[in-house]
Design a protein around this motif. Structure first.
Motif, PDB file in Angstrom:
ATOM      1  N   VAL B  21       0.846  -1.203   0.000  1.00 18.20           N
ATOM      2  CA  VAL B  21       0.000   0.000   0.000  1.00 18.20           C
ATOM      3  C   VAL B  21       0.880   1.251   0.000  1.00 18.20           C
ATOM      4  CG1 VAL B  21      -1.761   1.304   1.234  1.00 18.20           C
ATOM      5  CG2 VAL B  21      -1.905  -1.185   1.150  1.00 18.20           C
ATOM      6  N   LEU B  22       1.881   1.294   0.879  1.00 21.29           N
ATOM      7  CA  LEU B  22       2.738   2.491   0.946  1.00 21.29           C
ATOM      8  C   LEU B  22       3.524   2.677  -0.351  1.00 21.29           C
ATOM      9  CD1 LEU B  22       4.076   2.529   4.630  1.00 21.29           C
ATOM     10  CD2 LEU B  22       1.985   3.502   3.671  1.00 21.29           C
ATOM     11  N   GLY B  23       3.834   1.574  -1.028  1.00 20.90           N
ATOM     12  CA  GLY B  23       4.520   1.671  -2.321  1.00 20.90           C
ATOM     13  C   GLY B  23       3.577   1.977  -3.466  1.00 20.90           C
ATOM     14  N   ARG B  24       2.280   2.076  -3.167  1.00 24.58           N
ATOM     15  CA  ARG B  24       1.234   2.451  -4.145  1.00 24.58           C
ATOM     16  C   ARG B  24       0.972   1.383  -5.192  1.00 24.58           C
ATOM     17  NH1 ARG B  24      -0.923   7.574  -2.572  1.00 24.58           N
ATOM     18  NH2 ARG B  24       0.389   7.880  -0.757  1.00 24.58           N
ATOM     19  N   LEU B  25       1.415   0.153  -4.929  1.00 26.44           N
ATOM     20  CA  LEU B  25       1.179  -0.892  -5.926  1.00 26.44           C
ATOM     21  C   LEU B  25      -0.282  -1.341  -5.925  1.00 26.44           C
ATOM     22  CD1 LEU B  25       4.376  -3.080  -5.994  1.00 26.44           C
ATOM     23  CD2 LEU B  25       3.933  -0.834  -6.907  1.00 26.44           C
ATOM     24  N   THR B  26      -1.054  -0.842  -4.947  1.00 24.83           N
ATOM     25  CA  THR B  26      -2.493  -1.134  -4.936  1.00 24.83           C
ATOM     26  C   THR B  26      -3.231  -0.249  -5.937  1.00 24.83           C
ATOM     27  OG1 THR B  26      -2.522   0.333  -3.017  1.00 24.83           O
ATOM     28  CG2 THR B  26      -2.708  -2.020  -2.588  1.00 24.83           C
ATOM     29  N   GLU B  27      -2.549   0.758  -6.487  1.00 26.27           N
ATOM     30  CA  GLU B  27      -3.195   1.648  -7.465  1.00 26.27           C
ATOM     31  C   GLU B  27      -2.998   1.078  -8.872  1.00 26.27           C
ATOM     32  OE1 GLU B  27      -2.608   5.953  -7.131  1.00 26.27           O
ATOM     33  OE2 GLU B  27      -1.670   5.574  -5.201  1.00 26.27           O
ATOM     34  N   PRO B  28      -4.095   0.725  -9.555  1.00 24.93           N
ATOM     35  CA  PRO B  28      -3.964   0.161 -10.907  1.00 24.93           C
ATOM     36  C   PRO B  28      -3.129   1.036 -11.836  1.00 24.93           C
ATOM     37  CG  PRO B  28      -6.210  -0.088 -10.115  1.00 24.93           C
ATOM     38  CD  PRO B  28      -5.491   0.744  -9.091  1.00 24.93           C
ATOM     39  N   ARG B  29      -3.182   2.353 -11.686  1.00 26.24           N
ATOM     40  CA  ARG B  29      -2.431   3.211 -12.621  1.00 26.24           C
ATOM     41  C   ARG B  29      -0.920   3.052 -12.431  1.00 26.24           C
ATOM     42  NH1 ARG B  29      -4.892   7.884 -10.035  1.00 26.24           N
ATOM     43  NH2 ARG B  29      -3.829   8.172  -8.051  1.00 26.24           N
ATOM     44  N   VAL B  30      -0.484   2.644 -11.232  1.00 24.12           N
ATOM     45  CA  VAL B  30       0.947   2.431 -10.994  1.00 24.12           C
ATOM     46  C   VAL B  30       1.418   1.171 -11.737  1.00 24.12           C
ATOM     47  CG1 VAL B  30       2.660   1.823  -9.222  1.00 24.12           C
ATOM     48  CG2 VAL B  30       1.056   3.701  -8.831  1.00 24.12           C
ATOM     49  N   ILE B  31       0.609   0.100 -11.671  1.00 26.10           N
ATOM     50  CA  ILE B  31       0.950  -1.144 -12.373  1.00 26.10           C
ATOM     51  C   ILE B  31       0.946  -0.899 -13.886  1.00 26.10           C
ATOM     52  CG2 ILE B  31       0.310  -3.565 -12.775  1.00 26.10           C
ATOM     53  CD1 ILE B  31       0.957  -3.152  -9.845  1.00 26.10           C
ATOM     54  N   VAL B  32      -0.140  -0.270 -14.368  1.00 24.21           N
ATOM     55  CA  VAL B  32      -0.252  -0.007 -15.802  1.00 24.21           C
ATOM     56  C   VAL B  32       0.865   0.957 -16.233  1.00 24.21           C
ATOM     57  CG1 VAL B  32      -1.740   0.973 -17.599  1.00 24.21           C
ATOM     58  CG2 VAL B  32      -2.710  -0.546 -15.875  1.00 24.21           C
ATOM     59  N   GLY B  33       1.232   1.882 -15.348  1.00 27.80           N
ATOM     60  CA  GLY B  33       2.304   2.833 -15.663  1.00 27.80           C
ATOM     61  C   GLY B  33       3.640   2.143 -15.926  1.00 27.80           C
ATOM     62  N   TRP B  34       3.865   1.026 -15.245  1.00 26.70           N
ATOM     63  CA  TRP B  34       5.124   0.287 -15.446  1.00 26.70           C
ATOM     64  C   TRP B  34       5.179  -0.381 -16.824  1.00 26.70           C
ATOM     65  CZ3 TRP B  34       9.742  -1.536 -15.669  1.00 26.70           C
ATOM     66  CH2 TRP B  34       9.998  -2.885 -15.911  1.00 26.70           C
ATOM     67  N   VAL B  93       0.233 -15.449 -20.008  1.00 27.63           N
ATOM     68  CA  VAL B  93      -1.181 -15.304 -19.633  1.00 27.63           C
ATOM     69  C   VAL B  93      -1.297 -14.324 -18.464  1.00 27.63           C
ATOM     70  CG1 VAL B  93      -3.155 -16.543 -18.614  1.00 27.63           C
ATOM     71  CG2 VAL B  93      -1.857 -17.583 -20.484  1.00 27.63           C
ATOM     72  N   PHE B  94      -0.379 -14.455 -17.521  1.00 28.20           N
ATOM     73  CA  PHE B  94      -0.334 -13.551 -16.372  1.00 28.20           C
ATOM     74  C   PHE B  94      -0.153 -12.104 -16.846  1.00 28.20           C
ATOM     75  CE2 PHE B  94       1.624 -11.291 -12.846  1.00 28.20           C
ATOM     76  CZ  PHE B  94       0.989 -11.802 -11.726  1.00 28.20           C
ATOM     77  N   GLY B  95       0.724 -11.910 -17.821  1.00 28.03           N
ATOM     78  CA  GLY B  95       1.005 -10.563 -18.345  1.00 28.03           C
ATOM     79  C   GLY B  95      -0.219  -9.916 -18.971  1.00 28.03           C
ATOM     80  N   VAL B  96      -1.020 -10.732 -19.688  1.00 27.48           N
ATOM     81  CA  VAL B  96      -2.251 -10.197 -20.292  1.00 27.48           C
ATOM     82  C   VAL B  96      -3.215  -9.747 -19.179  1.00 27.48           C
ATOM     83  CG1 VAL B  96      -4.257 -10.754 -21.719  1.00 27.48           C
ATOM     84  CG2 VAL B  96      -2.001 -11.599 -22.383  1.00 27.48           C
ATOM     85  N   GLY B  97      -3.366 -10.591 -18.157  1.00 30.77           N
ATOM     86  CA  GLY B  97      -4.240 -10.242 -17.034  1.00 30.77           C
ATOM     87  C   GLY B  97      -3.761  -9.016 -16.285  1.00 30.77           C
ATOM     88  N   TRP B  98      -2.451  -8.894 -16.182  1.00 26.90           N
ATOM     89  CA  TRP B  98      -1.827  -7.760 -15.481  1.00 26.90           C
ATOM     90  C   TRP B  98      -2.182  -6.446 -16.187  1.00 26.90           C
ATOM     91  CZ3 TRP B  98       4.094  -6.662 -14.894  1.00 26.90           C
ATOM     92  CH2 TRP B  98       4.390  -6.287 -13.590  1.00 26.90           C
ATOM     93  N   ALA B  99      -2.086  -6.467 -17.510  1.00 21.86           N
ATOM     94  CA  ALA B  99      -2.387  -5.258 -18.290  1.00 21.86           C
ATOM     95  C   ALA B  99      -3.881  -4.942 -18.267  1.00 21.86           C
ATOM     96  CB  ALA B  99      -1.906  -5.441 -19.732  1.00 21.86           C
ATOM     97  N   LEU B 100      -4.718  -5.988 -18.270  1.00 19.17           N
ATOM     98  CA  LEU B 100      -6.168  -5.769 -18.268  1.00 19.17           C
ATOM     99  C   LEU B 100      -6.649  -5.200 -16.936  1.00 19.17           C
ATOM    100  CD1 LEU B 100      -7.553  -8.991 -20.011  1.00 19.17           C
ATOM    101  CD2 LEU B 100      -7.841  -6.642 -20.805  1.00 19.17           C
ATOM    102  N   GLY B 101      -6.106  -5.727 -15.829  1.00 21.22           N
ATOM    103  CA  GLY B 101      -6.641  -5.372 -14.525  1.00 21.22           C
ATOM    104  C   GLY B 101      -5.812  -4.383 -13.722  1.00 21.22           C
ATOM    105  N   GLY B 102      -4.543  -4.222 -14.088  1.00 19.54           N
ATOM    106  CA  GLY B 102      -3.684  -3.295 -13.352  1.00 19.54           C
ATOM    107  C   GLY B 102      -3.486  -3.699 -11.900  1.00 19.54           C
ATOM    108  N   THR B 103      -3.574  -5.009 -11.627  1.00 22.19           N
ATOM    109  CA  THR B 103      -3.320  -5.470 -10.262  1.00 22.19           C
ATOM    110  C   THR B 103      -2.859  -6.916 -10.318  1.00 22.19           C
ATOM    111  OG1 THR B 103      -4.215  -5.500  -8.006  1.00 22.19           O
ATOM    112  CG2 THR B 103      -5.696  -6.253  -9.752  1.00 22.19           C
TER     113      THR B 103
END
Lengths: 138, 138
Positions: B21-34, B93-103
């Motif tokens: 949470v403190l690293g903001r990885l709970t925010e989908p825009r942070v995951i998608v931003g990577w 498959v994990f990568g596709v889900g990661w991009a779709l959901g951002g989490t």
């Protein structure tokens, strides 16, 4: 103010907490693996529930410190979120790990399999993102 | 397992949840931003990753040294070494889900603990995906 230094420190906390599980119990802090083992009801798996309970409680504590890090409404549609969850679960089970197990623990112990898994899900993720943007659903 | 061991395991999970949470990885825009390599790239995830991997690597070396001195419990690392289609396919498959959901599993369980309604939907779908993978992996 949320700076890169704070993010680095949060990452350090993650590494330390995952390291605690390795040193105290000899286990890899891979969330999907721990969850999968709980679903399979593996013998001597009681620690899995303690860990998952701690993880969720940690999310609650973290949100008390940084409330804006938790988005109440997810930016994508419900159907897309369900599809994402299915693919994440399926991919993590088939690929034997997720962003924590492969990403941090695996790379942290210099595993070739984990490093290749991270390279794969990151590049496929980037490719998927481009396709979604081109399709107008980014 | 003794109560103290369960507490240590829960503390490890708790540290992971707070860090995510403190690293903001709970925010989908942070995951998608990577994974937005060709657009508005956000280094937050990689900064978090570097902090986590460095600290975890230190813990890993310490754990190995302790094991050589005969400390218990034994370290439990994956035995598979071969890079195969299942690893890379699962990661893709994990990568596709990661991009779709951002989490992903850790951030979603942390967000669930923090009471984010979308995390409940995602985690339920992810459990379905894990069970599906369980069937296919057999």
């Amino acid at each position: 103010m949320h700076s890169h230094l704070q993010t680095l420190a949060a990452g350090g906390l993650f590494g330390a907490a995952a390291g605690l599980l390795l040193i105290a119990r000899g286990k890899i802090a891979g969330i999907s693996g721990i969850l999968g083992g709980a679903l399979r009801r593996e013998p001597n798996g009681g620690w899995r529930y303690s860990f998952l309970l701690g993880l969720s409680l940690g999310g609650l504590i973290g949100s008390a410190i940084a409330p804006d890090a938790i988005e109440r409404v997810h930016p994508t549609s419900l159907a897309r979120l369900v599809l994402a969850g299915l693919l994440i679960g399926l991919g993590a089970r088939l690929g034997n790990g997720c962003t924590s197990g492969h990403g941090i623990c695996g790379v942290g112990r210099l595993s070739l399999r984990s490093t290749l898994a991270v390279a794969t899900f990151s590049s496929i993720g980037a490719l998927t993102h481009v396709c979604l943007e081109l399709g107008g659903v980014g | 397992m003794k109560l103290l061991d369960q507490v240590v395991v829960a503390l490890s999970g708790l540290g992971l949840g707070v860090a995510l949470v403190l690293g903001r990885l709970t925010e989908p825009r942070v995951i998608v931003g990577w994974i937005d390599w060709f657009g508005a790239w956000d280094p937050t995830l990689i900064v978090f990753f570097v902090g986590a991997v460095l600290v975890y690597h230190g813990a890993y070396r310490w754990a190995l040294a302790r094991e050589r001195r005969g400390a218990t419990p034994a370290l439990c690392f994956p035995t598979r070494q071969r890079v195969d289609a299942r690893l890379l396919g699962g990661a893709a498959v994990f990568g596709v889900g990661w991009a779709l959901g951002g989490t992903c599993p850790g951030p979603a369980l942390s967000a669930l603990g923090a009471g984010a309604p979308w995390a409940l939907v995602f985690v339920a779908a992810m459990l379905g995906g894990l069970l599906l993978g369980e069937r296919l992996a057999r």
